[in-house]
Design an enzyme around this catalytic site. Structure first.
Site, PDB file in Angstrom:
ATOM      1  CD  GLU A 142       2.885  -5.997  -3.381  1.00 30.37           C
ATOM      2  OE1 GLU A 142       2.703  -4.892  -2.835  1.00 30.37           O
ATOM      3  OE2 GLU A 142       3.960  -6.640  -3.284  1.00 30.37           O
ATOM      4  CD  GLU A 147       1.292   0.748  -1.715  1.00 28.12           C
ATOM      5  OE1 GLU A 147       2.126   0.098  -1.088  1.00 28.12           O
ATOM      6  OE2 GLU A 147       1.511   1.272  -2.829  1.00 28.12           O
TER       7      GLU A 147
END
Length: 703
Positions: A142, A147
């Site tokens: 991932e 974020e």
């Protein structure tokens, strides 16, 4: 807001810019992008959805339910909007992904976005390995490109999850972007086989480059797909001071909605070879067709199109909008980049779009030898009387012997799903078994329960037109036949379980398409004549079922004028002509309110030449010289008797003749018009005892 626009410029030296490119200069080709131009739902070609609450709040104790409703995800004014909404105390949001639709290995991905504000929210722009369905997480790898949690204002971070580092994130880097929720910024990751680097507005702030790259530390050797979402609460997003009952539900209680706006998503890779994409099959005069070449910054482009096609937007850019003409042809692009010239060409076919009540696909005149491909048997194909004659010898029906006919232009059968085929045979071997299949441009083949079998086979030696409606055999899903791009017809002969070894002949006069099966009745078949006590008895077979009656016609010559002599009720299959003679010729026609059928085959007591016999006879009668100067010779075998020789102009006017017959090893007739004729084409009618032959001759003026 920055958007990639490809406008029409006339200067050949135009330099094309595609916005800010990667810090790593080798990622210089834009291989995929979504600019989110438009309004409403996002493009299903590229985007799917994660839906529902997942496992315990998507594994992070998150609060939201993901939907695909436009209230939560939509395009608006050139941006993608992902919006989290609180209604009746519950949160909904959206998570969109390119899983199974677009993925890549190595390159640069860019998200230009304005992030979602609100304490307790967690917007993310990231990638996940396509192998998640086989290897699971975190073995698939991932890559969190961006974020953001608003409880830590202005802090943007990148993170990676691998088998050696997941859960409480260890491989993480961050940077400050004070206006992340009020202004657009470019969040990017550059992925090579050695490292992954993270940028904001082309400023590098974190690099992941493990000293040892193995399956535990570096599961980044296979395709990744893109994800964008807004989570609410959860292990990372929740504000601890606002949590209740030990839940990760720390969200600003006054917050009822928040949105992330994405201007574009782009993926760049290293340029290897010039690519050219666009439709390979188009309608005549189609408008606004898009053709795309590899997109490189600081490159110039030159497009070449077939006659009739014009560029209406994007001259000298990597993407052009074209209005097509009527002809098939080549689209060519030439790209100049860093002193090198690259070129690419693609063939574009203009499809045939039927009009009128019916549309002729092929009449076999001229003979399309280069578009007929036989396999599985021995086939002798030739042109005979403007038809395709097929002589076959089949020894292994299980091999599916067939002839594939390739259309000159792919055919759009969307509104014309009925295929018509005019076929004749005598089926002397009793082995003739025929079926017609359609193939589209992708190679998909009709079949299953919808099969065009020419049954019952009419083998009376005259052409019989068979019809089949393929509408139920068409579709648009995987493996389905596309009616808008039919480009081949497969003619199966003596095939499979229905076939048996043998040899025979058949003729195919034409292939056509229609909107619907005609309401007029099929013709009667197998007409036969025999002498009866009170005249000539004519019998036939009824091949219709929807006729209202039959008409019987008589002529004194096989190819003469037929005159109606009787009208009979439906389902009649016999009639006696009291005025008939042994030399009379008969045909039968069925009819109903919609119209009349074709004539049946000819019947006579004396016998009618078969098509093969008539064709052979045509070759025995020679007319020469041709062209001739007002006088010519007809030569024919001695065993044949010529009852008359007549000459007609192209307007049907008969010309008086002086004819002199000579009987030698091969009979001849010297023919001379009784008066001087104008130069031009004439028709010589040669009447034998059982056939009328028509020969063309060009008469010239005397010198």
């Amino acid at each position: 807001m920055q958007k990639v626009k490809y406008l029409a410029f006339m200067c050949l030296s135009l330099l094309v810019s595609f916005g800010t490119l990667a810090q790593n200069g080798k990622f210089n080709e834009l291989v995929w992008s979504d600019e989110f131009n438009g309004n409403g739902a996002i493009d299903p070609q590229w985007w799917g959805f994660d839906l529902g609450t997942g496992d315990n709040g998507w594994g992070n104790r998150e609060l939201q339910t993901y939907t695909n409703q436009q209230a939560n995800v939509r395009q608006s004014n050139g941006n993608l909007i992902i919006e989290a909404l609180k209604q009746n105390g519950s949160w909904t949001s959206a998570r969109v992904k390119t899983q199974g639709k677009f993925n890549f290995t190595y390159g640069r991905v860019e998200f230009r976005a304005k992030l979602a504000p609100g304490v307790g929210t967690w917007p993310a722009l990231w990638m996940l390995g396509e192998s998640i369905t086989t290897k699971g997480w975190p073995a698939c790898g991932e890559v969190d490109v961006m974020e953001y949690i608003d409880r830590l204002p202005g802090k943007v971070q990148a993170a990676l999850h691998t088998p050696s580092s997941y859960g409480n994130t260890q491989n993480v880097g961050s940077t400050q972007v004070p206006d992340a929720t009020t202004a657009f910024h470019v969040y990017a990751a550059e992925w090579t086989d050695k490292d992954i680097k993270f940028y904001v507005d082309n400023t590098l702030y974190y690099t992941y480059a493990p000293a040892v790259r193995d399956a535990r530390t570096w599961p980044f050797t296979e395709d990744q797909f893109l994800i964008m979402n807004i989570a609410v609460g959860g292990n990372m997003g929740s504000e601890p001071t606002l949590e209740t009952n030990g839940q990760k539900n720390g969200v600003d209680p006054s917050l009822t909605n928040t949105r992330m706006e994405v201007d574009y998503v782009r993926v760049y890779q290293q340029f290897q070879d010039l690519k050219l994409t666009g439709p390979t099959l188009v309608k005549p005069l189609a408008q606004n067709l898009t053709f795309k070449a590899s997109r490189l910054a600081n490159a110039t482009y030159t497009w070449t199109l077939p006659a009739g096609a014009t560029v209406v937007d994007g001259h000298n850019s990597p993407e052009v909008i074209i209005n097509w003409g009527s002809n098939s042809g080549q689209v060519k692009v030439e790209m100049q980049h860093n002193g090198q010239t690259y070129s690419k060409t693609m063939e574009v076919k203009t499809k045939a779009v039927p009009s009128g009540s019916s549309y002729l696909i092929e009449g076999f005149s001229p003979f399309p030898a280069d578009r007929l491909t036989p396999t599985g048997g021995t086939f002798d194909m030739s042109q005979a009387q403007d038809a395709l004659r097929i002589k076959y010898n089949i020894t292994a029906p299980a091999n599916l012997p067939n002839i594939v006919y390739t259309l000159e232009n792919p055919l759009d059968m969307t509104e014309y799903p009925v295929l018509a085929a005019a076929v004749k045979t005598l089926n002397r071997s009793k082995t003739v078994a025929l079926r017609l299949d359609l193939l589209d441009a992708a190679g998909n083949l009709t079949g299953g329960n919808q099969v065009f079998t020419l049954s019952p086979l009419i083998d009376d030696g005259e052409f019989y037109t068979y019809y089949f409606d393929f509408k139920e055999a068409f579709g648009t899903g995987a493996g389905k036949v596309d009616p808008a791009s039919i480009n081949k017809i497969r003619i199966l002969i003596n095939y499979g379980l229905f076939g048996k070894p043998g040899q025979d002949s058949l003729w195919l006069d034409h292939l056509s398409v229609l909107k619907a099966i005609p309401a007029t009745p099929n013709r009667a078949s197998h007409a036969a004549a025999s002498m009866a006590a009170s005249g000539v008895k004519i019998d036939w077979q009824d091949r219709s079922g929807n006729e209202e009656g039959f008409k019987v016609f008589r002529s004194s010559q096989f190819k003469g004028t037929y005159v109606e002599i009787a009208a009979l009720p439906a389902n009649a299959i016999t009639f006696t002509d009291v005025a008939g003679t042994r030399e009379s010729f008969y045909k039968v026609q069925s009819y109903n309110a919609a119209g009349v059928s074709d004539y049946s085959n000819s019947a006579t007591v004396a016998g009618v030449l078969s098509a093969a016999q008539e064709e052979w006879l045509e070759r025995q009668f020679l007319v020469y010289p041709n062209p001739a100067q007002q006088k010519f010779t007809v030569s024919y075998p001695a065993q044949y008797k010529v009852k008359s020789l007549r000459l007609f102009s192209t307007t049907g006017q008969e010309v008086p003749l002086l004819v002199s017959f000579q009987k030698v090893a091969k009979n001849t007739a010297e023919v001379q018009p009784a008066v001087a004729l104008a130069e031009g084409l004439y028709f010589c009618h040669i009447q034998t005892e059982d056939a009328l032959l028509v020969k063309r001759i060009f008469l010239q003026r005397l010198p």
